[in-house]
Scaffold this active site. Structure first.
Site, mmCIF file in Angstrom:
data_model
loop_
_atom_site.group_PDB
_atom_site.id
_atom_site.type_symbol
_atom_site.label_atom_id
_atom_site.label_comp_id
_atom_site.label_asym_id
_atom_site.label_seq_id
_atom_site.Cartn_x
_atom_site.Cartn_y
_atom_site.Cartn_z
ATOM 1 N N ASP A 11 0.720 -1.136 0.007
ATOM 2 C CA ASP A 11 -0.031 -0.072 -0.069
ATOM 3 C C ASP A 11 0.707 1.148 -0.075
ATOM 4 O O ASP A 11 2.219 1.083 0.031
ATOM 5 C CB ASP A 11 -1.071 0.076 1.117
ATOM 6 C CG ASP A 11 -0.431 0.469 2.439
ATOM 7 O OD1 ASP A 11 1.006 0.311 2.655
ATOM 8 O OD2 ASP A 11 -1.279 0.087 3.496
ATOM 9 N N CYS A 66 2.799 -3.270 4.262
ATOM 10 C CA CYS A 66 1.905 -2.017 4.532
ATOM 11 C C CYS A 66 2.592 -1.378 5.773
ATOM 12 O O CYS A 66 3.937 -1.723 5.771
ATOM 13 C CB CYS A 66 0.596 -2.696 4.662
ATOM 14 S SG CYS A 66 0.483 -3.502 6.168
ATOM 15 N N THR A 68 2.446 -1.657 9.127
ATOM 16 C CA THR A 68 2.777 -2.543 10.144
ATOM 17 C C THR A 68 3.036 -3.708 9.624
ATOM 18 O O THR A 68 3.368 -4.843 10.351
ATOM 19 C CB THR A 68 1.590 -2.543 11.092
ATOM 20 O OG1 THR A 68 0.280 -2.887 10.451
ATOM 21 C CG2 THR A 68 1.365 -1.211 11.699
ATOM 22 N N HIS A 99 9.362 -23.921 9.203
ATOM 23 C CA HIS A 99 8.224 -24.379 10.170
ATOM 24 C C HIS A 99 6.828 -24.169 9.431
ATOM 25 O O HIS A 99 6.002 -25.199 9.849
ATOM 26 C CB HIS A 99 8.198 -23.977 11.650
ATOM 27 C CG HIS A 99 9.311 -24.275 12.463
ATOM 28 N ND1 HIS A 99 9.348 -24.186 13.872
ATOM 29 C CD2 HIS A 99 10.317 -24.782 12.224
ATOM 30 C CE1 HIS A 99 10.435 -24.457 14.364
ATOM 31 N NE2 HIS A 99 11.359 -25.049 13.587
ATOM 32 N N HIS A 134 6.347 -30.903 10.939
ATOM 33 C CA HIS A 134 5.817 -29.362 10.596
ATOM 34 C C HIS A 134 4.994 -29.504 9.575
ATOM 35 O O HIS A 134 3.818 -28.824 9.362
ATOM 36 C CB HIS A 134 6.819 -28.437 10.312
ATOM 37 C CG HIS A 134 8.066 -28.109 11.163
ATOM 38 N ND1 HIS A 134 7.582 -27.696 12.507
ATOM 39 C CD2 HIS A 134 9.130 -28.662 11.339
ATOM 40 C CE1 HIS A 134 8.641 -27.579 13.230
ATOM 41 N NE2 HIS A 134 9.474 -28.082 12.482
HETATM 42 C C1 RB5 Z 1 -2.239 2.774 6.378
HETATM 43 O O1 RB5 Z 1 -2.251 3.770 7.027
HETATM 44 C C2 RB5 Z 1 -2.088 1.500 7.491
HETATM 45 O O2 RB5 Z 1 -3.092 1.327 8.057
HETATM 46 C C3 RB5 Z 1 -1.652 0.175 6.635
HETATM 47 O O3 RB5 Z 1 -0.741 0.610 5.999
HETATM 48 C C4 RB5 Z 1 -1.430 -0.844 7.602
HETATM 49 O O4 RB5 Z 1 -0.631 -0.440 8.660
HETATM 50 C C5 RB5 Z 1 -2.557 -1.822 8.004
HETATM 51 O O5 RB5 Z 1 -2.281 -2.706 8.495
#
Ligand code: RB5
Length: 147
Positions: A11, A66, A68, A99, A134
């Protein structure tokens, strides 16, 4: 496993890290298919997870990024052909393959630096599934109701 292609998508939060990881993949001699996004305009991470899942073939790996790594990995794991592991370092990347037989690795661009992510990705790509006990556990991930 002989890797045919590596699909990569992100993203808006992952655009810069995607550039770095693509370079690392090319340096390793693999074909990399970039599914976007390619600018900072806000997009929805599930769209890119679903797009990558729709392209993923056997003998291919995926890389998702993304902010996180959480949302995009959750969305990717809704697909039967995907086992996506969010990884934070070489240790988690190695075990995701050994695993969990993960075929997609996810990163959080706001969590991990490019150097650590690159090393983790290289480890992921060169590590084989250990099989044995596994194998049984990975099979048990699938819910009976979905079989
Ligand atoms: C976008 O701002 C953020 O929410 C996305 O990149 C991600 O971290 C979501 O899990």
């Amino acid at each position: 496993m002989k890797i045919d292609k590596i699909f990569i998508a992100c993203d808006h939060a992952g655009v810069e890290l995607k550039v770095e990881l693509k370079e690392a993949i090319k340096k390793l001699g693999h074909e990399v298919i970039d599914l976007g996004t390619n600018n900072k305009n806000s997009v929805d991470y599930p769209d890119y997870a679903h797009l990558l899942a729709s392209k993923l073939e056997p003998n291919c790996y995926g890389v998702l990024i993304c902010g996180t790594g959480i949302g995009i990995s959750i969305a990717a794991n809704r697909h039967e052909n995907v086992r996506c592991a969010i990884c934070h370092d070489e240790f988690t990347a190695r075990l995701a393959r050994e695993h969990n037989d993960a075929n997609v690795i996810a990163f959080g661009a706001r969590v991990i630096g490019a150097g650590v992510a690159t090393a983790a990705l290289e480890t992921f790509l060169k590590t084989e599934f250990a099989g044995g006990r596994h194998e049984r556990r990975v099979k048990k991930i699938e819910l009976e109701a979905d079989k």
